[in-house]
Design a protein around this motif. Structure first.
Motif, mmCIF file in Angstrom:
data_model
loop_
_atom_site.group_PDB
_atom_site.id
_atom_site.type_symbol
_atom_site.label_atom_id
_atom_site.label_comp_id
_atom_site.label_asym_id
_atom_site.label_seq_id
_atom_site.Cartn_x
_atom_site.Cartn_y
_atom_site.Cartn_z
ATOM 1 N N ASP A 78 0.566 -5.774 -6.074
ATOM 2 C CA ASP A 78 0.019 -6.718 -5.186
ATOM 3 C C ASP A 78 0.333 -8.171 -5.582
ATOM 4 O OD1 ASP A 78 -1.096 -4.897 -3.487
ATOM 5 O OD2 ASP A 78 -2.793 -4.885 -4.511
ATOM 6 N N ASP B 57 -0.807 5.315 -11.309
ATOM 7 C CA ASP B 57 -1.777 4.729 -10.217
ATOM 8 C C ASP B 57 -3.008 4.055 -11.042
ATOM 9 O OD1 ASP B 57 -3.019 3.459 -7.983
ATOM 10 O OD2 ASP B 57 -3.730 5.431 -7.263
ATOM 11 N N THR B 58 -2.750 2.774 -11.637
ATOM 12 C CA THR B 58 -3.778 2.374 -12.326
ATOM 13 C C THR B 58 -4.000 0.925 -11.820
ATOM 14 O OG1 THR B 58 -2.276 1.133 -13.843
ATOM 15 C CG2 THR B 58 -3.198 3.622 -14.391
ATOM 16 N N PRO B 59 -5.461 0.189 -11.935
ATOM 17 C CA PRO B 59 -5.668 -1.058 -11.635
ATOM 18 C C PRO B 59 -4.527 -1.984 -11.998
ATOM 19 C CG PRO B 59 -7.572 0.092 -12.526
ATOM 20 C CD PRO B 59 -6.354 0.862 -12.711
ATOM 21 N N ALA B 60 -4.216 -1.754 -13.311
ATOM 22 C CA ALA B 60 -2.942 -2.801 -13.769
ATOM 23 C C ALA B 60 -1.917 -2.900 -12.852
ATOM 24 C CB ALA B 60 -2.884 -2.594 -15.123
ATOM 25 N N SER C 88 1.012 -1.361 -0.004
ATOM 26 C CA SER C 88 0.163 0.057 0.071
ATOM 27 C C SER C 88 0.869 1.101 0.085
ATOM 28 C CB SER C 88 -0.807 -0.065 1.180
ATOM 29 O OG SER C 88 -0.230 0.178 2.585
ATOM 30 N N ARG D 291 -1.555 -1.523 -9.696
ATOM 31 C CA ARG D 291 -1.897 -2.050 -8.643
ATOM 32 C C ARG D 291 -1.815 -3.590 -8.578
ATOM 33 N NH1 ARG D 291 -5.738 1.412 -4.850
ATOM 34 N NH2 ARG D 291 -4.932 3.504 -5.373
ATOM 35 N N SER D 292 -2.400 -4.130 -9.570
ATOM 36 C CA SER D 292 -2.525 -5.745 -9.451
ATOM 37 C C SER D 292 -1.037 -6.456 -9.602
ATOM 38 C CB SER D 292 -3.285 -5.897 -10.669
ATOM 39 O OG SER D 292 -3.256 -7.731 -10.875
#
Length: 275
Positions: free
Chosen positions: A205, A196-199, A183, A201-202
């Motif tokens: 993580d 900072d995009t969903p891709a 985070s 972040r994935s």
């Protein structure tokens, strides 16, 4: 006391002595190796200490990466372990081995960042970045690994230079494994426009490039290097000095100019964005 118990105590005592010697060696490196920091105007040169001692082989508390080593987009070199920045046809190459938890790496980057970016942009220099996870091994934790994975995730979308600089500009204290928290790495990505995009972040993580980072660290360990940062100009070590001359902004510019004499600059690339 049985002979077996005596041998066990001797072995434990020998391990303790070895650990103390490793700590002493590390502190000697901190005291004796210096790098000159970049300055503005008439402030002169400020000294920054040390090279972080090389990993003694421990993996700390981080989970061992599993699965295939997935290189980030655009990675080059042997086993695709290099992240290049700058013109491919630049006449000189600066090879840098770093650990995102290493405080001396941050001092090096923060001192020479502007100069290196200027030379990248003008086509004088290409930089090849490699990652190590020494601090995770020496102090425990997973921040070296996870930050390097996040940087590789940024490379996937063409945001590596800016995010690399953000990580070093916001590096926590060496003993604070803040980069071990995904985070925190995602929070810092907000400082780089469009990262900072969903891709992204994935990717962070999921530890998409963890095994690749581990492979890079193994290459570092097998390379015979003394510690991080390691900086090589056209294969010759320049940190903390080149020959008898210490590394300074002026000397770095001079060394590159000497190496590039009579050679055409490469195709200039845009200066890295982000802060």
């Amino acid at each position: 006391m049985s002979e077996k118990n005596q041998e066990g105590k001797r072995a434990a005592r020998d391990r303790l002595i070895q650990q103390r010697e490793q700590v002493r060696a590390r502190e000697r490196r901190r005291r004796t190796l210096i790098v000159s920091a970049a300055v503005v105007g008439i402030l002169g040169l400020a000294a920054v200490v040390g090279v972080i001692a090389a990993n003694t082989g421990g993996k700390g508390d981080k989970d061992k990466a599993s699965g295939p080593a997935v290189a980030p987009s655009g990675a080059t070199g042997k086993d695709s372990l290099t992240i290049p920045v700058g013109a491919d046809d630049a006449p000189s190459t600066l090879t840098v081995w770093e650990d995102f938890r290493c405080p001396v790496c941050a001092q090096f980057e923060n001192a020479f960042r502007d100069t290196i970016h200027q030379m990248e942009q003008s086509g004088q220099l290409k930089v090849e970045y490699h990652f190590a996870t020494l601090i995770d091994g020496n102090l425990g934790g997973s921040g070296s690994l996870k930050a390097a994975n996040a940087a590789a995730c940024a490379q996937d979308v063409g945001k590596f230079p800016a995010y690399h600089d953000v990580l070093y500009s916001n590096q926590p204290p060496e003993s604070d494994d803040a980069f071990g928290d995904n985070s925190k790495l995602i929070e810092l990505s907000k400082k780089v426009e469009g990262l900072d995009t969903p891709a992204f972040r994935s990717c962070v993580d999921d530890g998409a490039h963890d095994a690749w980072v581990e492979k890079s660290n193994t290459a570092f360990e097998n390379g015979g290097f003394q510690g991080t940062p390691t900086a090589l100009l056209n294969g010759e070590s320049i940190f903390p000095k080149k020959g008898d001359e210490p590394i300074t902004v002026a000397n770095l510019k001079k060394w590159v100019a000497e190496a590039n004499k009579g050679k055409k600059p490469g195709t200039a690339t845009p200066a890295p964005s982000g802060s």
